[in-house]
Design a protein around this motif. Sequence first.
Motif, PDB file in Angstrom:
ATOM      1  N   UNK A 117       0.824  -1.210   0.000  1.00 19.61           N
ATOM      2  CA  UNK A 117       0.000   0.000   0.000  1.00 19.61           C
ATOM      3  C   UNK A 117       0.858   1.259   0.000  1.00 19.61           C
ATOM      4  N   UNK A 118       1.927   1.240   0.773  1.00 23.78           N
ATOM      5  CA  UNK A 118       2.829   2.395   0.799  1.00 23.78           C
ATOM      6  C   UNK A 118       3.474   2.599  -0.565  1.00 23.78           C
ATOM      7  N   UNK A 119       3.920   1.517  -1.175  1.00 22.23           N
ATOM      8  CA  UNK A 119       4.569   1.599  -2.477  1.00 22.23           C
ATOM      9  C   UNK A 119       3.591   2.073  -3.544  1.00 22.23           C
ATOM     10  N   UNK A 120       2.360   1.550  -3.529  1.00 20.88           N
ATOM     11  CA  UNK A 120       1.366   1.957  -4.514  1.00 20.88           C
ATOM     12  C   UNK A 120       0.997   3.421  -4.353  1.00 20.88           C
ATOM     13  N   UNK A 121       0.853   3.875  -3.115  1.00 17.20           N
ATOM     14  CA  UNK A 121       0.531   5.281  -2.879  1.00 17.20           C
ATOM     15  C   UNK A 121       1.641   6.183  -3.388  1.00 17.20           C
ATOM     16  N   UNK A 122       2.886   5.827  -3.094  1.00 18.35           N
ATOM     17  CA  UNK A 122       4.021   6.620  -3.564  1.00 18.35           C
ATOM     18  C   UNK A 122       4.105   6.631  -5.087  1.00 18.35           C
ATOM     19  N   UNK A 123       3.642   5.560  -5.718  1.00 19.32           N
ATOM     20  CA  UNK A 123       3.706   5.456  -7.175  1.00 19.32           C
ATOM     21  C   UNK A 123       2.606   6.238  -7.884  1.00 19.32           C
ATOM     22  N   UNK A 124       1.473   6.461  -7.212  1.00 17.94           N
ATOM     23  CA  UNK A 124       0.307   6.984  -7.918  1.00 17.94           C
ATOM     24  C   UNK A 124      -0.236   8.308  -7.398  1.00 17.94           C
ATOM     25  N   UNK A 125       0.161   8.757  -6.229  1.00 17.42           N
ATOM     26  CA  UNK A 125      -0.425   9.963  -5.647  1.00 17.42           C
ATOM     27  C   UNK A 125      -0.147  11.190  -6.497  1.00 17.42           C
ATOM     28  N   UNK A 126      -1.028  12.176  -6.371  1.00 19.31           N
ATOM     29  CA  UNK A 126      -0.900  13.403  -7.150  1.00 19.31           C
ATOM     30  C   UNK A 126      -0.094  14.471  -6.443  1.00 19.31           C
ATOM     31  N   UNK A 127       0.260  14.244  -5.186  1.00 19.42           N
ATOM     32  CA  UNK A 127       1.087  15.175  -4.430  1.00 19.42           C
ATOM     33  C   UNK A 127       2.280  14.404  -3.875  1.00 19.42           C
ATOM     34  N   UNK A 128       3.250  15.085  -3.287  1.00 22.77           N
ATOM     35  CA  UNK A 128       4.375  14.354  -2.698  1.00 22.77           C
ATOM     36  C   UNK A 128       3.918  13.374  -1.624  1.00 22.77           C
ATOM     37  N   UNK A 129       4.562  12.222  -1.588  1.00 18.59           N
ATOM     38  CA  UNK A 129       4.288  11.192  -0.585  1.00 18.59           C
ATOM     39  C   UNK A 129       5.565  10.953   0.208  1.00 18.59           C
ATOM     40  N   UNK A 257       5.604  11.558 -14.006  1.00 16.68           N
ATOM     41  CA  UNK A 257       4.182  11.308 -14.224  1.00 16.68           C
ATOM     42  C   UNK A 257       4.021  10.407 -15.436  1.00 16.68           C
ATOM     43  N   UNK A 258       2.929   9.667 -15.468  1.00 25.73           N
ATOM     44  CA  UNK A 258       2.697   8.717 -16.553  1.00 25.73           C
ATOM     45  C   UNK A 258       2.891   7.309 -16.034  1.00 25.73           C
ATOM     46  N   UNK A 259       1.993   6.418 -16.422  1.00 25.87           N
ATOM     47  CA  UNK A 259       2.084   5.038 -15.972  1.00 25.87           C
ATOM     48  C   UNK A 259       1.496   4.802 -14.606  1.00 25.87           C
ATOM     49  N   UNK A 260       0.870   5.873 -14.011  1.00 25.26           N
ATOM     50  CA  UNK A 260       0.339   5.711 -12.667  1.00 25.26           C
ATOM     51  C   UNK A 260      -0.746   4.643 -12.582  1.00 25.26           C
ATOM     52  N   UNK A 261      -1.545   4.526 -13.645  1.00 29.11           N
ATOM     53  CA  UNK A 261      -2.636   3.559 -13.584  1.00 29.11           C
ATOM     54  C   UNK A 261      -2.130   2.130 -13.479  1.00 29.11           C
ATOM     55  N   UNK A 262      -0.868   1.922 -13.886  1.00 27.90           N
ATOM     56  CA  UNK A 262      -0.268   0.595 -13.795  1.00 27.90           C
ATOM     57  C   UNK A 262       0.707   0.502 -12.624  1.00 27.90           C
ATOM     58  N   UNK A 263       0.802   1.598 -11.852  1.00 27.37           N
ATOM     59  CA  UNK A 263       1.731   1.595 -10.730  1.00 27.37           C
ATOM     60  C   UNK A 263       3.180   1.643 -11.151  1.00 27.37           C
ATOM     61  N   UNK A 264       3.458   2.253 -12.320  1.00 30.08           N
ATOM     62  CA  UNK A 264       4.810   2.262 -12.856  1.00 30.08           C
ATOM     63  C   UNK A 264       5.461   3.630 -12.762  1.00 30.08           C
ATOM     64  N   UNK A 265       5.040   4.453 -11.818  1.00 27.38           N
ATOM     65  CA  UNK A 265       5.554   5.810 -11.750  1.00 27.38           C
ATOM     66  C   UNK A 265       6.972   5.917 -11.224  1.00 27.38           C
ATOM     67  N   UNK A 266       7.458   4.924 -10.495  1.00 30.31           N
ATOM     68  CA  UNK A 266       8.764   5.022  -9.873  1.00 30.31           C
ATOM     69  C   UNK A 266       9.863   4.499 -10.792  1.00 30.31           C
TER      70      UNK A 266
END
Length: 286
Positions: A117-129, A257-266
């Motif tokens: 959950x922490x990893x997914x939030x960091x990957x997809x959030x719209x503000x800094x996590x 940004x980009x790829x958030x829907x797949x959790x690929x932001x990092x």
Amino acid sequence: MTARDLPVIAGVDGSAHSWEALDWAVGEAVRRGLPLLVVHVRPQARRVEQEGVRSSEELLAQAVLRASRAAPGLPTSTLAPLDFPSAALTSLSRDASTVVVGSRGLGGFRSLMIGSNSLATASMARCPVVVVHTGRTDESEVERADAFPDVVVGVAADDSGGEVLDFAFEAAASRPGARLRFVHGWTMFSSMLSGGPVFDSGAAADAADRALAELTAGRCETYPGVEVVREPVRGSASRTLVTASATAALTVVGRRRGGESLGLGLSPVALTTVTHALGPVAVVPT
């Protein structure tokens, strides 16, 4: 509500790691003069369980009491959405200045360095996590002392992500006595890719230092009270940042940004840093 009024969100689930995240979020809200929103996401499996509602209310009441003891007068509100944790926090991040989560929650395996959950939030959030690590490997260990005021930011020498730089400078400016350490791990291969020297390691190191100086020049004028230290280090960027995180109040990395829907932001560097850091890590969307 303006961007300066957006709350700091702390995600809590009753785990030791989430209480550490709450404590960190309280400090951040006080430093920045922002309200605090404590969020406990109720599992969807408890949709019809009144006991789950009561448990959530008790947990949030405990969190508010903990926050008020640490920072009397801090404006604090609570929310208990019924959703998946990362989905709820990602949705709430649209109207937040920062989301703060623990490195692991109640449902994680003890052997994992970071929870899903922490990893997914960091990957997809719209503000800094901010993912709060304490440098501990076991909950029974002594809590990592907050003895290091410096803020570390990891950047590529040719990075133009202004959001990362702005966040890092503001984080350092809000911490009296903190230096802002720009850490850049370079190799001869990365020098070649950026169009720099290929065979002369001394020239490659000088090129990395010059690039960092150019990157920070404008913001040094905007934040004259922040002491900037440039640290181009030959070696793996991710390993360099993980090592630096051990002596930092906060380590800052960017997320494309980009790829958030797949959790690929990092990126690989950001992922390694978030997973293995020895202190809190802020992931900033760029």
